[in-house]
Design an enzyme around this catalytic site. Structure first.
Site, PDB file in Angstrom:
ATOM      1  N   ARG A 157      21.917  40.934 -14.076  1.00 34.28           N
ATOM      2  CA  ARG A 157      22.945  40.122 -13.863  1.00 34.28           C
ATOM      3  C   ARG A 157      23.453  40.105 -12.240  1.00 34.28           C
ATOM      4  NH1 ARG A 157      24.927  43.646 -11.009  1.00 34.28           N
ATOM      5  NH2 ARG A 157      26.987  42.462 -11.011  1.00 34.28           N
ATOM      6  N   GLY A 158      24.389  39.458 -12.130  1.00 34.04           N
ATOM      7  CA  GLY A 158      24.582  39.045 -10.536  1.00 34.04           C
ATOM      8  C   GLY A 158      23.849  37.900 -10.202  1.00 34.04           C
ATOM      9  N   ALA A 159      24.761  37.001  -9.540  1.00 32.07           N
ATOM     10  CA  ALA A 159      24.239  35.279  -9.241  1.00 32.07           C
ATOM     11  C   ALA A 159      22.985  35.367  -8.767  1.00 32.07           C
ATOM     12  CB  ALA A 159      25.457  34.832  -8.699  1.00 32.07           C
TER      13      ALA A 159
ATOM     14  N   ARG B 217      23.540  31.381 -18.709  1.00 36.06           N
ATOM     15  CA  ARG B 217      24.776  31.686 -18.174  1.00 36.06           C
ATOM     16  C   ARG B 217      25.380  30.568 -17.363  1.00 36.06           C
ATOM     17  NH1 ARG B 217      25.943  37.542 -15.957  1.00 36.06           N
ATOM     18  NH2 ARG B 217      27.857  36.961 -16.973  1.00 36.06           N
TER      19      ARG B 217
ATOM     20  N   GLN C  45      30.957  46.943 -14.206  1.00 32.19           N
ATOM     21  CA  GLN C  45      29.805  46.865 -13.392  1.00 32.19           C
ATOM     22  C   GLN C  45      30.285  47.767 -12.251  1.00 32.19           C
ATOM     23  OE1 GLN C  45      31.199  44.129 -14.727  1.00 32.19           O
ATOM     24  NE2 GLN C  45      29.991  42.437 -14.907  1.00 32.19           N
TER      25      GLN C  45
ATOM     26  N   ASP D 214      29.894  34.091  -7.442  1.00 32.36           N
ATOM     27  CA  ASP D 214      29.206  33.158  -8.343  1.00 32.36           C
ATOM     28  C   ASP D 214      28.771  31.709  -7.986  1.00 32.36           C
ATOM     29  OD1 ASP D 214      29.693  35.854  -9.887  1.00 32.36           O
ATOM     30  OD2 ASP D 214      28.128  35.252 -10.850  1.00 32.36           O
TER      31      ASP D 214
ATOM     32  N   ASN E 129      34.202  34.191  -8.873  1.00 31.37           N
ATOM     33  CA  ASN E 129      33.686  35.772  -8.897  1.00 31.37           C
ATOM     34  C   ASN E 129      34.021  36.590 -10.237  1.00 31.37           C
ATOM     35  OD1 ASN E 129      31.691  37.656  -7.572  1.00 31.37           O
ATOM     36  ND2 ASN E 129      33.447  38.899  -7.232  1.00 31.37           N
ATOM     37  N   LYS E 130      33.642  37.674 -10.199  1.00 30.25           N
ATOM     38  CA  LYS E 130      34.247  38.316 -11.573  1.00 30.25           C
ATOM     39  C   LYS E 130      35.536  38.365 -11.957  1.00 30.25           C
ATOM     40  CE  LYS E 130      31.748  39.777 -13.707  1.00 30.25           C
ATOM     41  NZ  LYS E 130      31.524  39.222 -15.105  1.00 30.25           N
TER      42      LYS E 130
HETATM   43  O1  MRU Z   1      28.952  38.965 -14.866  1.00 27.99           O
HETATM   44  P1  MRU Z   1      27.960  39.424 -13.813  1.00 27.99           P
HETATM   45  O2  MRU Z   1      27.771  40.899 -13.897  1.00 27.99           O
HETATM   46  O3  MRU Z   1      26.859  38.698 -13.615  1.00 27.99           O
HETATM   47  O4  MRU Z   1      29.043  38.958 -12.547  1.00 27.99           O
HETATM   48  C1  MRU Z   1      28.697  39.255 -11.171  1.00 27.99           C
HETATM   49  C2  MRU Z   1      29.548  39.166 -10.170  1.00 27.99           C
HETATM   50  O5  MRU Z   1      30.527  38.444 -10.527  1.00 27.99           O
HETATM   51  C3  MRU Z   1      28.955  39.120  -8.874  1.00 27.99           C
HETATM   52  O6  MRU Z   1      30.304  39.719  -8.074  1.00 27.99           O
HETATM   53  C4  MRU Z   1      28.374  38.141  -8.327  1.00 27.99           C
HETATM   54  O7  MRU Z   1      27.555  37.801  -8.958  1.00 27.99           O
HETATM   55  C5  MRU Z   1      27.915  38.138  -6.814  1.00 27.99           C
HETATM   56  S1  MRU Z   1      26.421  39.074  -6.918  1.00 27.99           S
HETATM   57  C6  MRU Z   1      25.884  39.206  -5.507  1.00 27.99           C
END
Ligand code: MRU
Length: 377
Positions: free
Chosen positions: A70-72, A116, A222, A263, A273-274
């Protein structure tokens, strides 16, 4: 799912490695190998460090959906690896003509894109890979080799971008600062260095005395599971706080700056973002604390004018009614679960990219940066 994980077993090649510029990379989030994409299992961390091996694009898509990865930026890099696997599989099914080869890749691209919806890096990486397969006139096996090389280059390029983000962002802090972060925008969320945590790492190395307040980041944790683990691996001092404590610490002057990842960044600077990031941005604004977003240009989506156009992923209610797998709400309780929120550009002091520290008006600074780098457009 379990079977894939069981296949994974231990670390592919544990230990420190060097990234571009000789930087130390202690966490291997994604490896793209011939016939295999290896992922650190982010569902097992921090209790267990184990790796999942994917041999097909379908397995890669499943691991993105279930958030093993996970993470963009990490999602984008992993999808590129998935397309390299799809190309190898199509090329192995001989005889295959060019049209059938490309159709197989389009099918894999659709499957990966459906995993996603919010992180635009996924679409960015698929588009980069498509440039290769649509221009390749060689036999399928040769095109598959080019696609593997491109996926590996996307991975290395992401590390290089994060290192530059860290370098630029470190100048925003000074020795002894306390930085608050939300979610995990570290090595685990990228190909291996991190965006927001890349800034923290670089600031820590440059100034010393940096410490971090880590929002636990309900409902997926996270922050508690991944950011805390990463900072521990790096030896950077941190304290974990539950999300509802952020206002208390910001109000008391305990936070010198906030850094989060992204994201998707719209053309006007509005940033998805999250979930919970928006709340932190409002608190920071209220108390005059600078709120920074750190992200590679592959996170910028110029096709979307403002945050209103960013699709927000809805995840299962059960992830809210339970805590780390254990039901906490009454049986049958209903919940909302948007996985992301949008922070308006007006709450953001700067967007730190590999092209430099961008300031408002973001419509202009992002357009200039995107003319030099490559954004989704
Ligand atoms: O749902 P996730 O864990 O994929 O969400 C991740 C985030 O929101 C991060 O902050 C974002 O992707 C930036 S990662 C460098």
């Amino acid at each position: 799912m379990i079977a894939d994980r069981a296949q994974g077993g231990g670390a592919p090649a544990a230990g420190e490695r060097s990234g571009p510029g000789g930087s130390r990379l202690r966490v291997r989030t994604v490896e793209i190998l011939p016939g295999e994409v290896v992922l650190i299992d982010q569902l097992a961390l921090p209790q267990e460090e184990r790796y999942v091996r994917c041999q097909s694009w379908q397995q890669v898509a499943a691991r993105i959906t279930d958030m093993t990865v996970r993470g963009a930026p990490a999602i984008g890099v992993t999808a590129a690896g998935g397309l390299a696997l799809a190309a190898a599989a199509a090329a192995a099914a001989s005889p295959i003509d060019q049209a059938a080869f490309r159709a197989a890749l389009e099918q894999a691209a659709s499957g990966l894109l459906a995993t996603r919806p919010t992180a635009v890096n996924l679409r960015w990486a698929v588009d980069e890979m498509r440039l290769v397969w649509s221009a390749c006139d060689e036999p399928a096996a040769a095109c598959a080799a080019l696609l593997l090389a491109r996926a590996q280059a996307i991975l290395n390029d992401d590390i290089a971008r994060c290192l530059r983000i860290g370098e630029h962002g470190s100048a925003l802090f000074k020795a002894g600062d306390t930085i608050l972060t939300h979610c995990n925008a570290g090595a685990l969320a990228t190909a291996g260095y991190g965006t927001a945590l890349g800034v923290v790492r670089a600031a820590s190395a440059r100034h010393g005395g940096i410490s971090v307040l880590v929002d636990e980041t309900r409902p997926w944790l996270q922050g508690a599971r991944l950011t805390a683990w990463e900072l521990g691996v790096e030896g950077i001092p941190y304290r974990l706080i539950s999300d509802n404590m952020a206002g208390h610490f910001i109000q008391r002057g305990a936070v010198d700056g906030v850094v989060v990842g992204a994201d998707r960044i719209a053309a006007n600077g509005d940033t998805a973002n999250k979930i919970g990031t928006y709340t932190v941005s409002v608190l920071a604004k209220e108390h005059g604390v600078p709120f920074f977003v750190a992200a590679p240009l592959s996170t910028v989506d110029l096709t979307v004018g403002s945050g209103a156009g960013i699709p927000i992923e809805e995840r299962s209610e059960a992830e809210v009614t339970s805590f780390h797998g254990r039901q906490v709400a009454p049986e049958g309780a209903r919940a909302h679960h948007p996985a992301f929120d949008v922070t308006p550009a007006a709450n953001i002091a700067a967007i730190v990219t590999e092209a430099g520290v961008l300031r408002a008006p973001f419509a202009r600074s992002l357009a200039v940066a995107c003319a030099t780098g490559k954004c989704e457009s």
